[in-house]
Design a protein around this motif. Sequence first.
Motif, PDB file in Angstrom:
ATOM      1  N   LEU A   1      -1.345 -61.816 -50.480  1.00  0.00           N
ATOM      2  CA  LEU A   1      -1.456 -62.905 -51.460  1.00  0.00           C
ATOM      3  C   LEU A   1      -0.700 -64.140 -50.994  1.00  0.00           C
ATOM      4  O   LEU A   1      -1.244 -65.257 -50.976  1.00  0.00           O
ATOM      5  CB  LEU A   1      -0.930 -62.435 -52.812  1.00  0.00           C
ATOM      6  N   ALA A   2       0.571 -63.965 -50.623  1.00  0.00           N
ATOM      7  CA  ALA A   2       1.393 -65.117 -50.232  1.00  0.00           C
ATOM      8  C   ALA A   2       0.880 -65.758 -48.951  1.00  0.00           C
ATOM      9  O   ALA A   2       0.846 -66.989 -48.834  1.00  0.00           O
ATOM     10  CB  ALA A   2       2.848 -64.673 -50.062  1.00  0.00           C
ATOM     11  N   ALA A   3       0.469 -64.938 -47.980  1.00  0.00           N
ATOM     12  CA  ALA A   3      -0.044 -65.493 -46.725  1.00  0.00           C
ATOM     13  C   ALA A   3      -1.340 -66.260 -46.957  1.00  0.00           C
ATOM     14  O   ALA A   3      -1.564 -67.316 -46.337  1.00  0.00           O
ATOM     15  CB  ALA A   3      -0.261 -64.370 -45.712  1.00  0.00           C
ATOM     16  N   SER A   4      -2.189 -65.761 -47.845  1.00  0.00           N
ATOM     17  CA  SER A   4      -3.453 -66.451 -48.132  1.00  0.00           C
ATOM     18  C   SER A   4      -3.197 -67.834 -48.717  1.00  0.00           C
ATOM     19  O   SER A   4      -3.815 -68.828 -48.289  1.00  0.00           O
ATOM     20  CB  SER A   4      -4.301 -65.622 -49.096  1.00  0.00           C
ATOM     21  N   VAL A   5      -2.288 -67.911 -49.689  1.00  0.00           N
ATOM     22  CA  VAL A   5      -1.981 -69.209 -50.300  1.00  0.00           C
ATOM     23  C   VAL A   5      -1.301 -70.124 -49.286  1.00  0.00           C
ATOM     24  O   VAL A   5      -1.612 -71.328 -49.211  1.00  0.00           O
ATOM     25  CB  VAL A   5      -1.089 -69.027 -51.540  1.00  0.00           C
ATOM     26  N   ALA A   6      -0.385 -69.582 -48.482  1.00  0.00           N
ATOM     27  CA  ALA A   6       0.316 -70.401 -47.484  1.00  0.00           C
ATOM     28  C   ALA A   6      -0.658 -70.977 -46.460  1.00  0.00           C
ATOM     29  O   ALA A   6      -0.566 -72.158 -46.096  1.00  0.00           O
ATOM     30  CB  ALA A   6       1.389 -69.563 -46.788  1.00  0.00           C
ATOM     31  N   ILE A   7      -1.597 -70.159 -45.999  1.00  0.00           N
ATOM     32  CA  ILE A   7      -2.581 -70.635 -45.022  1.00  0.00           C
ATOM     33  C   ILE A   7      -3.459 -71.722 -45.635  1.00  0.00           C
ATOM     34  O   ILE A   7      -3.778 -72.728 -44.993  1.00  0.00           O
ATOM     35  CB  ILE A   7      -3.436 -69.463 -44.503  1.00  0.00           C
ATOM     36  N   TYR A   8      -3.856 -71.517 -46.893  1.00  0.00           N
ATOM     37  CA  TYR A   8      -4.671 -72.542 -47.551  1.00  0.00           C
ATOM     38  C   TYR A   8      -3.910 -73.865 -47.648  1.00  0.00           C
ATOM     39  O   TYR A   8      -4.467 -74.945 -47.365  1.00  0.00           O
ATOM     40  CB  TYR A   8      -5.089 -72.072 -48.941  1.00  0.00           C
ATOM     41  N   LEU A   9      -2.634 -73.797 -48.055  1.00  0.00           N
ATOM     42  CA  LEU A   9      -1.833 -75.014 -48.166  1.00  0.00           C
ATOM     43  C   LEU A   9      -1.679 -75.701 -46.809  1.00  0.00           C
ATOM     44  O   LEU A   9      -1.717 -76.931 -46.711  1.00  0.00           O
ATOM     45  CB  LEU A   9      -0.461 -74.685 -48.744  1.00  0.00           C
ATOM     46  N   LEU A  10      -1.508 -74.904 -45.773  1.00  0.00           N
ATOM     47  CA  LEU A  10      -1.320 -75.462 -44.437  1.00  0.00           C
ATOM     48  C   LEU A  10      -2.570 -76.183 -43.950  1.00  0.00           C
ATOM     49  O   LEU A  10      -2.481 -77.133 -43.166  1.00  0.00           O
ATOM     50  CB  LEU A  10      -0.933 -74.342 -43.463  1.00  0.00           C
ATOM     51  N   ARG A  11      -3.724 -75.749 -44.399  1.00  0.00           N
ATOM     52  CA  ARG A  11      -4.987 -76.326 -43.939  1.00  0.00           C
ATOM     53  C   ARG A  11      -5.429 -77.547 -44.746  1.00  0.00           C
ATOM     54  O   ARG A  11      -6.444 -78.164 -44.428  1.00  0.00           O
ATOM     55  CB  ARG A  11      -6.086 -75.257 -43.988  1.00  0.00           C
ATOM     56  N   LEU A  12      -4.685 -77.891 -45.797  1.00  0.00           N
ATOM     57  CA  LEU A  12      -5.039 -79.081 -46.566  1.00  0.00           C
ATOM     58  C   LEU A  12      -4.911 -80.322 -45.691  1.00  0.00           C
ATOM     59  O   LEU A  12      -3.942 -80.475 -44.938  1.00  0.00           O
ATOM     60  CB  LEU A  12      -4.127 -79.214 -47.788  1.00  0.00           C
ATOM     61  N   PRO A  13      -5.868 -81.242 -45.754  1.00  0.00           N
ATOM     62  CA  PRO A  13      -5.828 -82.421 -44.878  1.00  0.00           C
ATOM     63  C   PRO A  13      -4.637 -83.330 -45.135  1.00  0.00           C
ATOM     64  O   PRO A  13      -4.095 -83.945 -44.210  1.00  0.00           O
ATOM     65  CB  PRO A  13      -7.162 -83.126 -45.192  1.00  0.00           C
ATOM     66  N   SER A  14      -4.218 -83.459 -46.381  1.00  0.00           N
ATOM     67  CA  SER A  14      -3.051 -84.287 -46.710  1.00  0.00           C
ATOM     68  C   SER A  14      -2.087 -83.457 -47.549  1.00  0.00           C
ATOM     69  O   SER A  14      -2.504 -82.795 -48.500  1.00  0.00           O
ATOM     70  CB  SER A  14      -3.472 -85.544 -47.473  1.00  0.00           C
ATOM     71  N   LYS A  15      -0.820 -83.527 -47.180  1.00  0.00           N
ATOM     72  CA  LYS A  15       0.175 -82.688 -47.851  1.00  0.00           C
ATOM     73  C   LYS A  15       1.363 -83.547 -48.280  1.00  0.00           C
ATOM     74  O   LYS A  15       1.942 -84.267 -47.461  1.00  0.00           O
ATOM     75  CB  LYS A  15       0.639 -81.564 -46.904  1.00  0.00           C
TER      76      LYS A  15
END
Length: 276
Positions: free
Chosen positions: A23-37
Amino acid sequence: MIMDSPQILFTGYAIIGLTLLILAASVAIYLLRLPSKSRATWALFLFFFMVALSGMATILTNAVYGWDVFFAPWQDFFILAGGVALTYFAYSLPRYEPTREARAALLVMSSFALLALAYTIIFYFRFLFHRTPELNESELYYLLLPLGTLLIVIIFLRRSSQFSIHADSNTSPFWRRLVHPKGEDAQALRNLALALSLAFLPAIQTLVAFPYPLGFILSNIGSILAITAIALVYFNHAPELNSFLAKLVGITLALVLLIVAIAGSIDVYVARDLTN
Protein backbone atom coordinates in the motif's frame (compact mmCIF):
# COMPACT_ATOMS: atom_id res chain seq x y z
CA MET A 1 29.42 -14.76 18.86
CA ILE A 2 26.96 -17.49 17.84
CA MET A 3 24.48 -16.77 15.08
CA ASP A 4 21.17 -18.62 14.80
CA SER A 5 20.27 -20.12 11.44
CA PRO A 6 17.34 -18.11 10.09
CA GLN A 7 14.03 -19.92 9.53
CA ILE A 8 11.35 -18.47 7.28
CA LEU A 9 7.75 -18.68 8.53
CA PHE A 10 5.09 -16.19 7.42
CA THR A 11 2.91 -15.07 10.35
CA GLY A 12 -0.08 -12.77 10.73
CA TYR A 13 2.16 -9.81 11.50
CA ALA A 14 4.23 -10.58 8.39
CA ILE A 15 1.04 -10.39 6.31
CA ILE A 16 0.32 -7.00 7.86
CA GLY A 17 3.87 -5.91 7.02
CA LEU A 18 3.42 -7.06 3.42
CA THR A 19 0.15 -5.14 3.18
CA LEU A 20 1.82 -2.00 4.55
CA LEU A 21 4.66 -2.40 2.08
CA ILE A 22 2.38 -2.79 -0.96
CA LEU A 23 0.00 0.00 0.00
CA ALA A 24 2.63 2.54 1.05
CA ALA A 25 4.95 1.76 -1.87
CA SER A 26 2.07 2.10 -4.35
CA VAL A 27 1.13 5.55 -3.05
CA ALA A 28 4.78 6.64 -2.85
CA ILE A 29 5.45 5.58 -6.45
CA TYR A 30 2.34 7.40 -7.63
CA LEU A 31 3.40 10.59 -5.83
CA LEU A 32 6.90 10.32 -7.27
CA ARG A 33 5.52 10.09 -10.81
CA LEU A 34 3.41 13.25 -10.55
CA PRO A 35 4.67 15.82 -13.08
CA SER A 36 4.62 18.69 -10.57
CA LYS A 37 5.17 18.26 -6.86
CA SER A 38 4.71 20.80 -4.09
CA ARG A 39 6.50 20.70 -0.73
CA ALA A 40 3.46 18.98 0.73
CA THR A 41 3.60 16.31 -2.00
CA TRP A 42 7.28 15.62 -1.35
CA ALA A 43 6.63 15.40 2.39
CA LEU A 44 3.80 12.93 1.85
CA PHE A 45 5.99 10.89 -0.51
CA LEU A 46 8.68 10.62 2.18
CA PHE A 47 6.06 9.56 4.72
CA PHE A 48 4.72 6.71 2.59
CA PHE A 49 8.27 5.71 1.60
CA MET A 50 9.21 5.37 5.27
CA VAL A 51 6.04 3.41 5.97
CA ALA A 52 7.01 1.04 3.15
CA LEU A 53 10.41 0.52 4.80
CA SER A 54 8.65 -0.12 8.11
CA GLY A 55 6.49 -2.71 6.35
CA MET A 56 9.62 -4.45 5.10
CA ALA A 57 11.07 -4.42 8.61
CA THR A 58 7.80 -5.87 9.92
CA ILE A 59 8.00 -8.71 7.40
CA LEU A 60 11.59 -9.52 8.37
CA THR A 61 10.79 -9.29 12.09
CA ASN A 62 7.89 -11.71 11.87
CA ALA A 63 9.05 -14.07 9.12
CA VAL A 64 12.77 -14.62 9.77
CA TYR A 65 13.10 -16.55 13.03
CA GLY A 66 16.50 -16.46 14.66
CA TRP A 67 17.10 -12.91 13.43
CA ASP A 68 13.66 -11.45 14.22
CA VAL A 69 14.91 -9.37 17.17
CA PHE A 70 17.54 -7.82 14.92
CA PHE A 71 14.92 -6.16 12.71
CA ALA A 72 12.33 -5.30 15.37
CA PRO A 73 13.50 -1.77 16.42
CA TRP A 74 13.61 -0.61 12.80
CA GLN A 75 9.82 -0.87 12.52
CA ASP A 76 9.19 2.05 14.88
CA PHE A 77 12.18 4.08 13.72
CA PHE A 78 10.98 4.21 10.11
CA ILE A 79 7.49 5.27 11.21
CA LEU A 80 8.94 8.01 13.46
CA ALA A 81 11.13 9.21 10.58
CA GLY A 82 7.99 9.28 8.43
CA GLY A 83 6.33 11.25 11.23
CA VAL A 84 8.83 14.07 10.68
CA ALA A 85 7.73 14.23 7.04
CA LEU A 86 4.07 14.09 8.07
CA THR A 87 4.62 17.00 10.48
CA TYR A 88 6.25 18.98 7.67
CA PHE A 89 3.26 18.09 5.49
CA ALA A 90 0.86 19.52 8.08
CA TYR A 91 2.62 22.89 7.89
CA SER A 92 2.94 22.80 4.08
CA LEU A 93 -0.75 23.02 3.19
CA PRO A 94 -1.30 24.93 0.99
CA ARG A 95 2.27 26.27 1.32
CA TYR A 96 5.01 25.91 3.92
CA GLU A 97 4.73 28.32 6.84
CA PRO A 98 8.07 28.57 8.74
CA THR A 99 6.45 29.75 11.95
CA ARG A 100 7.87 29.26 15.42
CA GLU A 101 5.23 26.60 16.04
CA ALA A 102 6.22 24.71 12.87
CA ARG A 103 9.92 24.78 13.80
CA ALA A 104 9.16 23.63 17.35
CA ALA A 105 6.97 20.75 16.16
CA LEU A 106 9.58 19.62 13.64
CA LEU A 107 12.28 19.82 16.30
CA VAL A 108 10.31 17.61 18.70
CA MET A 109 9.47 15.01 16.03
CA SER A 110 13.05 15.03 14.76
CA SER A 111 14.25 14.46 18.33
CA PHE A 112 11.97 11.43 18.63
CA ALA A 113 13.30 10.05 15.34
CA LEU A 114 16.95 10.67 16.30
CA LEU A 115 16.43 8.98 19.68
CA ALA A 116 14.90 6.01 17.90
CA LEU A 117 17.79 5.89 15.43
CA ALA A 118 20.40 6.06 18.21
CA TYR A 119 18.69 3.27 20.14
CA THR A 120 18.33 1.14 17.00
CA ILE A 121 22.01 1.48 16.07
CA ILE A 122 23.12 0.62 19.63
CA PHE A 123 20.78 -2.37 19.63
CA TYR A 124 22.16 -3.36 16.20
CA PHE A 125 25.73 -3.54 17.52
CA ARG A 126 24.69 -5.34 20.70
CA PHE A 127 22.92 -7.96 18.60
CA LEU A 128 25.93 -8.48 16.34
CA PHE A 129 28.81 -8.29 18.82
CA HIS A 130 27.50 -8.62 22.40
CA ARG A 131 24.44 -10.80 22.01
CA THR A 132 23.03 -12.58 25.07
CA PRO A 133 19.97 -14.87 25.33
CA GLU A 134 18.02 -12.23 27.27
CA LEU A 135 18.69 -9.46 24.71
CA ASN A 136 15.39 -7.78 23.90
CA GLU A 137 13.99 -4.36 23.06
CA SER A 138 13.35 -1.87 25.84
CA GLU A 139 9.72 -1.14 26.69
CA LEU A 140 10.61 2.54 27.03
CA TYR A 141 11.72 2.60 23.39
CA TYR A 142 8.22 1.67 22.29
CA LEU A 143 6.78 4.74 24.04
CA LEU A 144 8.34 7.00 21.40
CA LEU A 145 5.96 5.98 18.62
CA PRO A 146 2.65 6.54 20.49
CA LEU A 147 3.97 9.87 21.82
CA GLY A 148 4.99 10.95 18.33
CA THR A 149 1.67 9.79 16.88
CA LEU A 150 -0.27 11.72 19.52
CA LEU A 151 1.74 14.85 18.76
CA ILE A 152 0.97 14.63 15.03
CA VAL A 153 -2.74 14.06 15.70
CA ILE A 154 -2.78 17.21 17.86
CA ILE A 155 -0.93 19.15 15.13
CA PHE A 156 -3.43 18.06 12.48
CA LEU A 157 -6.38 19.06 14.69
CA ARG A 158 -4.82 22.42 15.53
CA ARG A 159 -4.05 23.17 11.88
CA SER A 160 -7.58 22.17 10.89
CA SER A 161 -8.98 24.57 13.46
CA GLN A 162 -6.72 27.37 12.18
CA PHE A 163 -7.86 26.85 8.59
CA SER A 164 -11.50 26.90 9.69
CA ILE A 165 -10.96 30.27 11.37
CA HIS A 166 -9.25 31.68 8.27
CA ALA A 167 -12.02 30.37 6.00
CA ASP A 168 -14.87 32.41 7.49
CA SER A 169 -13.56 34.11 10.66
CA ASN A 170 -15.11 31.29 12.64
CA THR A 171 -15.22 32.11 16.34
CA SER A 172 -17.12 28.98 17.40
CA PRO A 173 -15.62 26.64 20.05
CA PHE A 174 -12.65 24.48 19.12
CA TRP A 175 -14.64 21.23 19.17
CA ARG A 176 -17.31 22.68 16.85
CA ARG A 177 -14.67 23.71 14.31
CA LEU A 178 -13.42 20.12 14.29
CA VAL A 179 -16.90 18.67 13.85
CA HIS A 180 -17.71 21.10 11.01
CA PRO A 181 -14.38 22.23 9.50
CA LYS A 182 -14.61 25.00 6.92
CA GLY A 183 -12.66 24.64 3.70
CA GLU A 184 -11.01 21.76 1.85
CA ASP A 185 -7.69 22.01 3.71
CA ALA A 186 -9.38 22.06 7.12
CA GLN A 187 -11.45 19.00 6.23
CA ALA A 188 -8.40 17.12 4.93
CA LEU A 189 -6.34 17.83 8.07
CA ARG A 190 -9.23 16.89 10.39
CA ASN A 191 -9.73 13.65 8.47
CA LEU A 192 -5.99 12.90 8.58
CA ALA A 193 -6.07 13.32 12.36
CA LEU A 194 -8.96 10.86 12.61
CA ALA A 195 -7.19 8.43 10.28
CA LEU A 196 -3.96 8.56 12.26
CA SER A 197 -5.92 8.05 15.50
CA LEU A 198 -6.74 4.51 14.32
CA ALA A 199 -3.18 3.58 15.26
CA PHE A 200 -4.32 3.68 18.91
CA LEU A 201 -6.78 0.78 18.42
CA PRO A 202 -4.45 -1.76 20.12
CA ALA A 203 -4.59 0.41 23.26
CA ILE A 204 -8.39 0.25 23.18
CA GLN A 205 -8.26 -3.54 23.00
CA THR A 206 -5.90 -3.58 25.98
CA LEU A 207 -8.41 -1.57 28.04
CA VAL A 208 -11.67 -3.17 26.88
CA ALA A 209 -10.59 -6.72 25.91
CA PHE A 210 -13.05 -7.41 23.08
CA PRO A 211 -13.67 -11.10 22.25
CA TYR A 212 -12.12 -12.91 19.29
CA PRO A 213 -12.00 -12.16 16.38
CA LEU A 214 -12.63 -8.44 16.99
CA GLY A 215 -10.06 -8.29 19.77
CA PHE A 216 -7.45 -10.00 17.60
CA ILE A 217 -8.12 -7.59 14.73
CA LEU A 218 -7.85 -4.51 16.96
CA SER A 219 -4.63 -5.76 18.53
CA ASN A 220 -2.87 -6.55 15.28
CA ILE A 221 -3.97 -4.22 12.51
CA GLY A 222 -4.06 -0.76 14.09
CA SER A 223 -1.17 0.36 11.90
CA ILE A 224 -2.62 -0.98 8.66
CA LEU A 225 -5.99 0.62 9.43
CA ALA A 226 -4.31 3.98 10.08
CA ILE A 227 -2.19 3.90 6.91
CA THR A 228 -5.14 2.70 4.83
CA ALA A 229 -7.30 5.53 6.17
CA ILE A 230 -4.55 8.09 5.49
CA ALA A 231 -4.29 6.80 1.92
CA LEU A 232 -8.07 7.06 1.51
CA VAL A 233 -8.05 10.64 2.80
CA TYR A 234 -5.23 11.51 0.42
CA PHE A 235 -6.98 10.02 -2.61
CA ASN A 236 -10.16 11.85 -1.68
CA HIS A 237 -8.63 15.29 -1.04
CA ALA A 238 -5.42 15.43 -3.07
CA PRO A 239 -5.46 18.40 -5.46
CA GLU A 240 -3.16 16.50 -7.84
CA LEU A 241 -5.83 13.84 -8.41
CA ASN A 242 -8.36 15.43 -10.75
CA SER A 243 -9.44 12.15 -12.32
CA PHE A 244 -12.32 10.31 -10.68
CA LEU A 245 -10.94 7.06 -12.08
CA ALA A 246 -7.57 7.62 -10.39
CA LYS A 247 -9.30 8.21 -7.06
CA LEU A 248 -11.48 5.14 -7.54
CA VAL A 249 -8.48 2.93 -8.30
CA GLY A 250 -6.60 4.25 -5.27
CA ILE A 251 -9.53 3.76 -2.91
CA THR A 252 -10.17 0.26 -4.28
CA LEU A 253 -6.50 -0.70 -3.80
CA ALA A 254 -6.54 0.46 -0.19
CA LEU A 255 -9.76 -1.37 0.64
CA VAL A 256 -8.69 -4.61 -1.05
CA LEU A 257 -5.36 -4.65 0.80
CA LEU A 258 -7.15 -3.93 4.07
CA ILE A 259 -9.49 -6.88 3.55
CA VAL A 260 -6.57 -9.14 2.61
CA ALA A 261 -4.67 -8.11 5.75
CA ILE A 262 -7.63 -8.86 8.03
CA ALA A 263 -8.55 -12.16 6.39
CA GLY A 264 -4.94 -13.35 6.14
CA SER A 265 -4.17 -12.49 9.75
CA ILE A 266 -7.21 -14.37 11.02
CA ASP A 267 -6.40 -17.41 8.83
CA VAL A 268 -2.85 -17.55 10.17
CA TYR A 269 -4.12 -17.21 13.75
CA VAL A 270 -6.68 -20.02 13.27
CA ALA A 271 -4.14 -22.28 11.55
CA ARG A 272 -1.69 -21.79 14.40
CA ASP A 273 -4.37 -22.76 16.92
CA LEU A 274 -5.20 -25.92 14.96
CA THR A 275 -1.56 -27.01 14.81
CA ASN A 276 -1.20 -26.47 18.54
